[in-house]
Design a protein around this motif. Structure first.
Motif, PDB file in Angstrom:
ATOM      1  N   GLN A 103     -36.753  42.989   6.591  1.00 56.79           N
ATOM      2  CA  GLN A 103     -36.406  43.274   5.205  1.00 56.79           C
ATOM      3  C   GLN A 103     -35.235  44.240   5.128  1.00 56.79           C
ATOM      4  OE1 GLN A 103     -40.067  44.498   3.277  1.00 56.79           O
ATOM      5  NE2 GLN A 103     -40.963  42.463   3.510  1.00 56.79           N
ATOM      6  N   ARG A 104     -34.579  44.225   3.979  1.00 57.31           N
ATOM      7  CA  ARG A 104     -33.412  45.070   3.693  1.00 57.31           C
ATOM      8  C   ARG A 104     -32.209  44.738   4.583  1.00 57.31           C
ATOM      9  NH1 ARG A 104     -37.420  47.742   1.474  1.00 57.31           N
ATOM     10  NH2 ARG A 104     -37.159  49.351  -0.064  1.00 57.31           N
ATOM     11  N   GLN A 105     -32.127  43.453   4.946  1.00 57.04           N
ATOM     12  CA  GLN A 105     -30.992  42.987   5.749  1.00 57.04           C
ATOM     13  C   GLN A 105     -30.323  41.775   5.105  1.00 57.04           C
ATOM     14  OE1 GLN A 105     -31.714  42.982  10.062  1.00 57.04           O
ATOM     15  NE2 GLN A 105     -33.634  44.071   9.657  1.00 57.04           N
ATOM     16  N   GLU A 137     -41.894  47.484  -4.804  1.00 55.32           N
ATOM     17  CA  GLU A 137     -40.739  47.150  -3.966  1.00 55.32           C
ATOM     18  C   GLU A 137     -40.198  45.786  -4.324  1.00 55.32           C
ATOM     19  OE1 GLU A 137     -40.817  47.780   0.260  1.00 55.32           O
ATOM     20  OE2 GLU A 137     -42.128  49.515   0.036  1.00 55.32           O
ATOM     21  N   PHE A 141     -36.611  44.809  -5.958  1.00 57.05           N
ATOM     22  CA  PHE A 141     -35.773  43.823  -5.274  1.00 57.05           C
ATOM     23  C   PHE A 141     -35.323  42.732  -6.240  1.00 57.05           C
ATOM     24  CE2 PHE A 141     -35.845  39.599  -3.209  1.00 57.05           C
ATOM     25  CZ  PHE A 141     -34.645  39.693  -2.528  1.00 57.05           C
ATOM     26  N   HIS A 144     -32.780  43.991  -8.608  1.00 57.10           N
ATOM     27  CA  HIS A 144     -31.504  44.115  -7.897  1.00 57.10           C
ATOM     28  C   HIS A 144     -30.791  42.764  -7.794  1.00 57.10           C
ATOM     29  CE1 HIS A 144     -28.576  45.349  -4.862  1.00 57.10           C
ATOM     30  NE2 HIS A 144     -28.960  44.298  -4.159  1.00 57.10           N
TER      31      HIS A 144
END
Length: 162
Positions: A103-105, A137, A141, A144
């Protein structure tokens, strides 16, 4: 981390199991009153049906070694002759998951962008999804990525005192 997005194949069914397990654990931790502790996995027949029917969208993210690190599953909802809505199609994204370690990639965002492209290709007017309020979260997301609340489904638990 390099990765690619592609349509799901029958051979992916076993590789998505760790992701389904992560989602099940997350949901159970957030709402043990609603979610089972064990993950629900697709049978070979269920997965084959999803892959064969045109209404479904089944996307896989895989890393450079070929490991499945994420997926997005959905289907096209068609509204025709509805008493309230104008005729339209939307792509309902039912399930998005990226392995916690990945995650976050950019994987989740790439999966949603691939859903957007597929929806546009199919003539859909929107993408829709649901997210559990406890999963802040995921809410952050999706915001975003350009999603905003359209409706709010509320509950009043009957087995608890206020």
């Amino acid at each position: 981390m390099p990765f690619t997005i592609r349509p799901a194949l029958a051979t992916d069914r076993e590789q998505i199991r760790p992701l389904q397990k992560e989602i099940a654990e997350l949901h159970h931790a957030g709402r043990p009153d609603l979610f089972r502790t064990e993950a629900r996995y697709f049978t070979p027949e269920e997965f084959a049906q999803r892959l064969s029917e045109d209404k479904y969208v089944n996307l896989i993210a895989q890393d450079a070694s070929g490991q499945v690190i994420g997926y997005a599953f959905g289907w096209v909802l068609s509204y025709r002759n509805h008493s309230t809505y104008v005729d339209h199609d939307c792509l309902y994204v039912d399930d998005v998951c990226v392995l916690h370690a990945c995650q976050r990639q950019g994987v989740g965002q790439a999966l949603l962008e691939a859903c957007r492209a597929e929806a546009q290709k199919r003539g859909c007017t929107s993408l829709e999804l649901s997210v559990w309020c406890f999963n802040q979260e995921a809410v952050a997301f999706y915001q975003h990525c350009g999603y905003a609340a359209r409706t709010l489904r509320m509950e009043c638990p009957l087995n608890q005192t206020r």
